[in-house]
Design a protein around this motif. Structure first.
Motif, short mmCIF file in Angstrom:
data_model
loop_
_atom_site.label_atom_id
_atom_site.label_comp_id
_atom_site.label_asym_id
_atom_site.label_seq_id
_atom_site.Cartn_x
_atom_site.Cartn_y
_atom_site.Cartn_z
N LYS A 1 0.84 -1.21 0.00
CA LYS A 1 0.00 0.00 0.00
C LYS A 1 0.87 1.26 0.00
N ASP A 2 1.99 1.20 0.73
CA ASP A 2 2.91 2.34 0.73
C ASP A 2 3.47 2.57 -0.68
N ALA A 3 3.82 1.47 -1.34
CA ALA A 3 4.38 1.58 -2.70
C ALA A 3 3.38 2.26 -3.62
N GLN B 1 10.10 -0.87 -4.69
CA GLN B 1 11.51 -0.98 -4.34
C GLN B 1 12.04 -2.30 -4.91
N HIS B 2 12.90 -2.22 -5.92
CA HIS B 2 13.46 -3.44 -6.51
C HIS B 2 14.49 -4.03 -5.56
N SER B 3 14.69 -5.35 -5.61
CA SER B 3 15.67 -5.97 -4.70
C SER B 3 17.10 -5.49 -4.99
N ASP B 4 17.34 -4.93 -6.18
CA ASP B 4 18.69 -4.41 -6.48
C ASP B 4 18.86 -2.96 -6.03
N GLY B 5 17.84 -2.43 -5.32
CA GLY B 5 17.97 -1.08 -4.77
C GLY B 5 17.30 0.00 -5.61
N GLN B 6 16.97 -0.32 -6.85
CA GLN B 6 16.33 0.69 -7.72
C GLN B 6 14.88 0.92 -7.35
N GLN B 7 14.41 2.11 -7.69
CA GLN B 7 12.99 2.39 -7.53
C GLN B 7 12.31 2.22 -8.89
N ILE B 8 11.25 1.44 -8.92
CA ILE B 8 10.54 1.17 -10.17
C ILE B 8 9.23 1.94 -10.17
N ASN B 9 9.14 2.89 -11.09
CA ASN B 9 7.93 3.72 -11.18
C ASN B 9 6.72 2.86 -11.59
N ILE B 10 5.63 2.98 -10.85
CA ILE B 10 4.43 2.23 -11.24
C ILE B 10 3.28 3.16 -11.65
N ASN B 11 3.59 4.45 -11.72
CA ASN B 11 2.54 5.39 -12.15
C ASN B 11 2.41 5.42 -13.66
N ILE C 1 9.62 -8.57 -8.21
CA ILE C 1 10.92 -7.89 -8.27
C ILE C 1 11.58 -7.79 -6.89
N ASN C 2 10.85 -8.12 -5.83
CA ASN C 2 11.47 -8.07 -4.50
C ASN C 2 10.70 -8.95 -3.51
N PRO C 3 10.84 -10.28 -3.66
CA PRO C 3 10.03 -11.17 -2.82
C PRO C 3 10.35 -11.06 -1.33
#
Ligand SMILES: [Cu+2]
Length: 449
Positions: free
Chosen positions: A93-95, A102-112, A131-133
């Motif tokens: 919900k925060d995402a 928040q990708h497991s490799d540290g990147q932020q993946i835009n979902i908008n 992408i980040n289990p």
């Protein structure tokens, strides 16, 4: 089973997870409203599960499926706690509120954006494509397991898993629809955080939908009919298969919802030759309280009835489409005996692209009621040239039930987001309705005793 070597790649699988359950939960609410019941409330991990449930079925070897008493509370299991699952839910919900994952490799993946729902679907389910289990966990799958094992959480009594742990049996439990209402609300929060479609995105220039109606042969316009038919299930594969025991036919007779076939009739004026994608949706007109549904409430409830392409010629076009050709449904499955017979006669062929999932065709229409229940049927025409995800003939048969099952071993042919144009919020209904490629009518679904 999603290993690459098995070649089961399914395009837009996360989005399909959202869309198929979105339709299932809505469709279940249509049945509830048809039976004078309120729509399903979402499950809450902090509250007791109101309805108990007895599955009335057994495993072949491990005894009866466990039942759940009324008002059971969620319980921690040895490998996952209720709190763990609540944290996963909160992170998702925060995402959505922040607009990125928040990708497991540290990147932020835009979902908008249009693709956001796919990544979100993969983490909510969660599938192996998440992408980040470790951060987002597996909200949906774990909730299924919490429900399945709630009656014997510490495995004190050695009960086998409940119906919620198997695809084949999960929808028996009313908690399935409570859980999926919860999941659907999460997707709704994401979809409604995206900007509404612009007039340009909604328009199909030069194409005007001038009339929408449905005809059940022998009945008045816009009248649809449902009934219960008697169906004989072939149960022969449930019998003792020991050698030396002769085979006997065994069947079970059940009442099943069915409907009279009908035709959609659309009148379209086109300025030129075009290929249109016709998108047909249905939702109840009135809510449980008998009030006309709020536009925002109704648009999120629309269920896809059909999606097909049609050629338009310059001038007036009369389009007729049979309900039997629905892209959302599949026919009854073959019984065990029929499979065996077809196998031995060589008639049973392996069809690489045939999909085996979909909404049962006989349940295309919701039950309605004896007095006739009003539904809103909406139709939206879009431009095939704009929508096609790759070069293909509009007539290419992509198999049954595209709307529920996507494609196998192929790209999804329709580039539009699933559920377009009702997947996003609509801020200006007057403008939306004034879109010339949009049309609607009210239909009456009468249930015959
Ligand atoms: Cu589920």
């Amino acid at each position: 089973w999603w290993k690459d070597e098995y070649e089961h790649k399914k395009e837009r699988k996360g989005e399909l997870f959202y869309y198929v359950h979105h339709q299932m939960t809505n469709r279940f609410d249509f049945e509830r409203l048809s039976n004078y019941l309120p729509v399903v409330g979402a499950l809450d991990f902090d509250k007791p599960i109101v309805e108990g449930f007895r599955p009335h079925t057994t495993y072949k070897f491990e005894g009866e499926f466990p039942f759940r008493a009324d008002k059971q509370k969620f319980q921690d299991l040895s490998f996952v706690s209720v709190d763990d699952v609540k944290y996963y839910e909160q992170r998702i919900k925060d995402a959505i509120a922040q607009g990125y994952l928040q990708h497991s490799d540290g990147q932020q993946i835009n979902i908008n954006n249009t693709d956001g729902v796919n990544a979100l679907g993969e983490i909510i389910e969660a599938s192996t494509m998440s992408i980040n289990p470790s951060y987002y966990g597996s909200l949906h799958n774990l909730a299924h397991i919490l429900l399945s094992r709630v009656s014997d959480p510490q495995h004190k009594y050695g009960l086998p898993p409940g119906v919620m742990e198997h695809f084949e049996t999960a929808t028996r439990d009313p908690a399935f629809f409570r859980l999926h209402k919860k999941i659907n609300n999460i997707f709704k929060a994401h979809k409604h955080s995206l900007p509404p479609y612009t007039h340009d995105e909604l328009s199909f220039h030069g194409v005007t939908l001038t009339d929408v109606s449905v005809i059940t042969p022998g009945h008045s316009k816009n009248e649809l009919y449902t009934f219960f038919d008697q169906f004989d299930f072939d149960l022969s594969n449930g019998l003792d298969s020991s050698t030396g025991v002769s085979e006997v036919d065994i069947k079970a007779r059940v009442s099943r919802l069915n409907h009279n076939p009908f035709d959609y009739k659309f009148k379209v004026y086109s300025d030129n030759s075009h290929t249109a994608v016709v998108r047909v949706f249905l939702a109840p007109t009135y809510n449980y309280y008998g009030q006309m549904m709020d536009d925002h409430e109704q648009t999120w409830l629309f269920v896809e009835m059909d999606r097909f392409t049609t050629k338009l010629i310059p001038g007036d076009n009369d389009i007729t489409r049979s309900s039997k050709d629905s892209s959302a449904t599949i026919p009854d499955r073959m019984g065990f005996k029929e499979i065996k017979e077809k196998l031995s006669s060589g008639e049973l062929k392996y069809e690489h692209k045939k999909r085996h999932c979909g909404h049962p065709h006989r349940m295309l229409l919701p039950k309605g009621n004896e007095n006739g229940m009003q539904f809103t049927l909406v139709v939206f025409l879009t431009d095939f040239e704009q929508d096609k995800a790759y070069e293909h003939e509009p007539t290419t048969n992509v198999g049954n039930s595209l709307s529920y099952c996507g494609t196998v071993h192929d790209m999804y042919p329709d580039k539009k987001p699933m559920g377009f144009p009702f997947d996003r919020r609509i801020d200006d209904f007057d403008e939306f309705i004034s879109t010339q490629n949009f049309g609607y009518t009210h239909v009456n679904i009468v249930h015959k005793k």
